[in-house]
Motif scaffolding. Structure first.
Motif, PDB file in Angstrom:
ATOM      1  N   ALA A  19       0.831  -1.200   0.000  1.00  0.00           N
ATOM      2  CA  ALA A  19       0.000   0.000   0.000  1.00  0.00           C
ATOM      3  C   ALA A  19       0.867   1.251   0.000  1.00  0.00           C
ATOM      4  O   ALA A  19       0.591   2.219  -0.724  1.00  0.00           O
ATOM      5  CB  ALA A  19      -0.937  -0.007   1.209  1.00  0.00           C
ATOM      6  N   GLY A  20       1.924   1.249   0.816  1.00  0.00           N
ATOM      7  CA  GLY A  20       2.802   2.407   0.862  1.00  0.00           C
ATOM      8  C   GLY A  20       3.514   2.652  -0.453  1.00  0.00           C
ATOM      9  O   GLY A  20       3.601   3.796  -0.927  1.00  0.00           O
ATOM     10  N   LEU A  21       4.031   1.597  -1.070  1.00  0.00           N
ATOM     11  CA  LEU A  21       4.735   1.750  -2.339  1.00  0.00           C
ATOM     12  C   LEU A  21       3.797   2.228  -3.444  1.00  0.00           C
ATOM     13  O   LEU A  21       4.146   3.115  -4.232  1.00  0.00           O
ATOM     14  CB  LEU A  21       5.390   0.432  -2.739  1.00  0.00           C
ATOM     15  CG  LEU A  21       6.149   0.443  -4.066  1.00  0.00           C
ATOM     16  CD1 LEU A  21       7.301   1.444  -4.029  1.00  0.00           C
ATOM     17  CD2 LEU A  21       6.664  -0.956  -4.412  1.00  0.00           C
ATOM     18  N   PRO A  31       1.513  11.498  -1.310  1.00  0.00           N
ATOM     19  CA  PRO A  31       1.207  11.839   0.075  1.00  0.00           C
ATOM     20  C   PRO A  31       2.423  11.703   0.977  1.00  0.00           C
ATOM     21  O   PRO A  31       3.437  11.115   0.595  1.00  0.00           O
ATOM     22  CB  PRO A  31       0.146  10.803   0.451  1.00  0.00           C
ATOM     23  CG  PRO A  31       0.519   9.607  -0.365  1.00  0.00           C
ATOM     24  CD  PRO A  31       1.048  10.151  -1.666  1.00  0.00           C
ATOM     25  N   THR A  32       2.333  12.263   2.169  1.00  0.00           N
ATOM     26  CA  THR A  32       3.275  11.930   3.231  1.00  0.00           C
ATOM     27  C   THR A  32       2.749  10.671   3.902  1.00  0.00           C
ATOM     28  O   THR A  32       1.573  10.605   4.282  1.00  0.00           O
ATOM     29  CB  THR A  32       3.386  13.066   4.253  1.00  0.00           C
ATOM     30  OG1 THR A  32       3.891  14.230   3.594  1.00  0.00           O
ATOM     31  CG2 THR A  32       4.324  12.687   5.389  1.00  0.00           C
ATOM     32  N   ILE A  33       3.599   9.662   4.026  1.00  0.00           N
ATOM     33  CA  ILE A  33       3.178   8.350   4.512  1.00  0.00           C
ATOM     34  C   ILE A  33       3.810   8.077   5.874  1.00  0.00           C
ATOM     35  O   ILE A  33       5.020   8.226   6.046  1.00  0.00           O
ATOM     36  CB  ILE A  33       3.579   7.252   3.512  1.00  0.00           C
ATOM     37  CG1 ILE A  33       2.936   7.518   2.140  1.00  0.00           C
ATOM     38  CG2 ILE A  33       3.178   5.877   4.032  1.00  0.00           C
ATOM     39  CD1 ILE A  33       3.489   6.634   1.036  1.00  0.00           C
ATOM     40  N   VAL A  46      10.223  -1.244   6.618  1.00  0.00           N
ATOM     41  CA  VAL A  46       9.230  -1.058   5.552  1.00  0.00           C
ATOM     42  C   VAL A  46       9.328   0.345   4.963  1.00  0.00           C
ATOM     43  O   VAL A  46       9.237   0.530   3.740  1.00  0.00           O
ATOM     44  CB  VAL A  46       7.815  -1.337   6.089  1.00  0.00           C
ATOM     45  CG1 VAL A  46       6.753  -0.888   5.085  1.00  0.00           C
ATOM     46  CG2 VAL A  46       7.654  -2.821   6.389  1.00  0.00           C
ATOM     47  N   ALA A  47       9.518   1.339   5.820  1.00  0.00           N
ATOM     48  CA  ALA A  47       9.663   2.709   5.327  1.00  0.00           C
ATOM     49  C   ALA A  47      10.842   2.823   4.367  1.00  0.00           C
ATOM     50  O   ALA A  47      10.742   3.439   3.295  1.00  0.00           O
ATOM     51  CB  ALA A  47       9.826   3.679   6.496  1.00  0.00           C
ATOM     52  N   GLN A  48      11.974   2.218   4.724  1.00  0.00           N
ATOM     53  CA  GLN A  48      13.142   2.268   3.852  1.00  0.00           C
ATOM     54  C   GLN A  48      12.901   1.484   2.562  1.00  0.00           C
ATOM     55  O   GLN A  48      13.337   1.896   1.481  1.00  0.00           O
ATOM     56  CB  GLN A  48      14.360   1.704   4.584  1.00  0.00           C
ATOM     57  CG  GLN A  48      15.668   1.926   3.850  1.00  0.00           C
ATOM     58  CD  GLN A  48      15.977   3.396   3.634  1.00  0.00           C
ATOM     59  OE1 GLN A  48      15.962   4.192   4.575  1.00  0.00           O
ATOM     60  NE2 GLN A  48      16.218   3.784   2.382  1.00  0.00           N
ATOM     61  N   TRP A  49      12.195   0.380   2.661  1.00  0.00           N
ATOM     62  CA  TRP A  49      11.863  -0.437   1.481  1.00  0.00           C
ATOM     63  C   TRP A  49      11.024   0.371   0.496  1.00  0.00           C
ATOM     64  O   TRP A  49      11.232   0.307  -0.719  1.00  0.00           O
ATOM     65  CB  TRP A  49      11.135  -1.688   1.934  1.00  0.00           C
ATOM     66  CG  TRP A  49      10.781  -2.664   0.852  1.00  0.00           C
ATOM     67  CD1 TRP A  49      11.539  -3.700   0.392  1.00  0.00           C
ATOM     68  CD2 TRP A  49       9.555  -2.707   0.105  1.00  0.00           C
ATOM     69  NE1 TRP A  49      10.872  -4.385  -0.595  1.00  0.00           N
ATOM     70  CE2 TRP A  49       9.654  -3.796  -0.796  1.00  0.00           C
ATOM     71  CE3 TRP A  49       8.398  -1.936   0.110  1.00  0.00           C
ATOM     72  CZ2 TRP A  49       8.628  -4.130  -1.681  1.00  0.00           C
ATOM     73  CZ3 TRP A  49       7.372  -2.262  -0.775  1.00  0.00           C
ATOM     74  CH2 TRP A  49       7.490  -3.344  -1.658  1.00  0.00           C
ATOM     75  N   ILE A  61       7.590   8.124   6.978  1.00  0.00           N
ATOM     76  CA  ILE A  61       8.018   8.293   8.370  1.00  0.00           C
ATOM     77  C   ILE A  61       7.585   7.081   9.194  1.00  0.00           C
ATOM     78  O   ILE A  61       6.386   6.835   9.362  1.00  0.00           O
ATOM     79  CB  ILE A  61       7.406   9.576   8.961  1.00  0.00           C
ATOM     80  CG1 ILE A  61       7.819  10.789   8.116  1.00  0.00           C
ATOM     81  CG2 ILE A  61       7.824   9.738  10.424  1.00  0.00           C
ATOM     82  CD1 ILE A  61       7.025  12.032   8.413  1.00  0.00           C
ATOM     83  N   PRO A  62       8.533   6.307   9.733  1.00  0.00           N
ATOM     84  CA  PRO A  62       8.176   5.175  10.594  1.00  0.00           C
ATOM     85  C   PRO A  62       7.965   5.626  12.036  1.00  0.00           C
ATOM     86  O   PRO A  62       8.568   6.603  12.491  1.00  0.00           O
ATOM     87  CB  PRO A  62       9.396   4.268  10.480  1.00  0.00           C
ATOM     88  CG  PRO A  62      10.537   5.209  10.265  1.00  0.00           C
ATOM     89  CD  PRO A  62       9.993   6.379   9.489  1.00  0.00           C
ATOM     90  N   PHE A  63       7.096   4.912  12.743  1.00  0.00           N
ATOM     91  CA  PHE A  63       6.913   5.208  14.169  1.00  0.00           C
ATOM     92  C   PHE A  63       6.439   3.958  14.891  1.00  0.00           C
ATOM     93  O   PHE A  63       5.852   3.053  14.290  1.00  0.00           O
ATOM     94  CB  PHE A  63       5.938   6.375  14.386  1.00  0.00           C
ATOM     95  CG  PHE A  63       4.499   6.099  14.003  1.00  0.00           C
ATOM     96  CD1 PHE A  63       3.546   5.780  14.966  1.00  0.00           C
ATOM     97  CD2 PHE A  63       4.090   6.170  12.673  1.00  0.00           C
ATOM     98  CE1 PHE A  63       2.222   5.539  14.621  1.00  0.00           C
ATOM     99  CE2 PHE A  63       2.773   5.937  12.314  1.00  0.00           C
ATOM    100  CZ  PHE A  63       1.838   5.615  13.287  1.00  0.00           C
TER     101      PHE A  63
END
Length: 384
Positions: A19-21, A31-33, A46-49, A61-63
């Motif tokens: 979904a993010g990709l 968008p900002t994800i 996942v963010a880096q991927w 942005i991971p959190f």
């Protein structure tokens, strides 16, 4: 998406990363994800991927996130958000829906779990934002497709009732070996759950419940033979929406021949177990391999008589393979599950409805021809 939004993805599994990709790569305005997971390292990975895989400039942005108890940092992130994509296990869906309601976020989820969906329907009925539920592949796309077929059939032939509405989906490997004739392409717990929990169907125009795996049959789709059987969750809200209008409606999962006989043997061994779902999951995870090269087979059909009494049938069948998105190749189960979720959240952000929207309430023709959907499933013609 044609406007910039802050989109929060809850979870860091295979569907969340897809979904993010896809959001990063296919949105007209990126968008900002935000990627949230209980394990910060997993969210960071996942963010880096996603960043490594997209060809566009994108902020990801991971959190760290506990779905049952927000801290100050995660609460601040949710306050920034416009939408929440819930990719967590179905048992956590009511927690995430409540967070979305309290933070006035548009919300969409994937779960096939019926009890959790009913809880969300109750808590979100007075929400100020929209909640599209069960909007993955099955439940999700297959239900919108089947509802489209029903509506089209009734319009074309001048009737209000039909005899049969059939929904079938298989997340399959390209090859299958004995004795299980299967390979995991998605969550083992999801497979075990749908094999054991009861199924909601329509029989003789009335909504009812029948046991999973109780109506096995064979079907040939595009010249290939499959087994089909009842599994839970895939019918979404169609048994409620079409009760009195369809004589026979059900959702069945497609498998390679021989698989359901193996499952039946495992369930016989577990018949005295207090926890058959976890027991079946354990057996399957021990004996069945995970396979990356997958395919999705989709089949929907409507059958009934036209105004002159002639029996007619309309069918749509699709086969979907892994697809390149940006610099990564996504499995078919990832694209087919993520794009309905993204189409739903895109619609929510554009139209801003309030309260719960179920699969039968979506504009089927518009949804099936949406920007995210058509890049994976292809368009649907206005008439069959």
């Amino acid at each position: 998406m044609k406007t910039h939004y802050n989109i929060i993805i809850a979870g860091a599994g295979g569907i969340a990363e897809a979904a993010g990709l896809i959001l990063a790569e296919w949105s007209a305005v990126t968008p900002t994800i935000y990627i949230g997971d209980q394990l910060l390292e997993k969210a960071q990975s996942v963010a880096q991927w996603i960043l490594d895989g997209t060809t566009k400039s994108c902020e990801v942005i991971p959190f760290q996130m506990d779905a049952t108890a927000l801290n100050t940092e995660t609460d601040a992130i949710f306050k920034k958000g416009d939408a929440l994509l819930d990719c967590l296990p179905g048992s956590l869906a009511p927690h995430m829906a409540l967070i979305a309601k309290n933070h006035e976020l548009q919300y969409a989820n994937l779960t096939e779990y019926v009890a959790e969906t009913n809880r969300i329907i109750e808590l979100a009925k007075d929400a100020d934002t929209g909640f599209v539920l069960q909007t993955g592949l099955a439940p999700g796309y297959i239900d919108v497709l089947a509802h489209y077929l029903f509506q089209n059939f009734c319009d074309q032939y001048g009737v209000k009732q039909v005899d049969r509405l059939e929904l079938k989906v298989g997340a399959l490997t390209n090859h299958a070996i004995a004795p299980h004739y299967y390979g995991f392409t998605w969550s083992p717990i999801g497979v075990a759950t749908e094999y054991i929990k009861n199924c909601i169907v329509i029989r003789n125009f009335k909504k009812t419940t029948v046991p999973a795996l109780s109506e096995r049959a064979s079907i040939i789709i595009n010249g290939i033979n499959y087994e089909e059987d009842l599994t839970s969750g895939g019918a979404a809200d169609l048994p409620d929406a079409l009760s009195g209008l369809v004589k026979h409606l059900d959702y069945k999962t497609l498998r390679h021949p021989g698989h359901y006989n193996w499952v039946e043997q495992q369930l016989e061994k577990l018949k005295h177990s207090d926890e058959p779902i976890s027991g079946l999951q354990k057996v399957m995870q021990t004996d069945i391999p995970h396979i990356e090269d997958d395919q999705i087979v989709i089949y929907a059909a409507v059958e009934g008589k036209d105004v002159s009494g002639k029996l007619r049938r309309q069918e749509i069948a699709k086969r979907i393979y892994p697809q390149q998105v940006g610099k990564h190749k996504l499995r078919a189960i990832q694209t087919t599950t993520a794009t309905p979720l993204l189409q739903a959240i895109s619609w929510l952000l554009e139209t801003k409805p309030k309260g719960v929207i179920l699969q039968s309430q979506l504009d089927a023709n518009a949804f099936l021809n949406g920007d995210f959907i058509t890049r994976v499933y292809g368009p649907i013609k206005s008439s069959v």
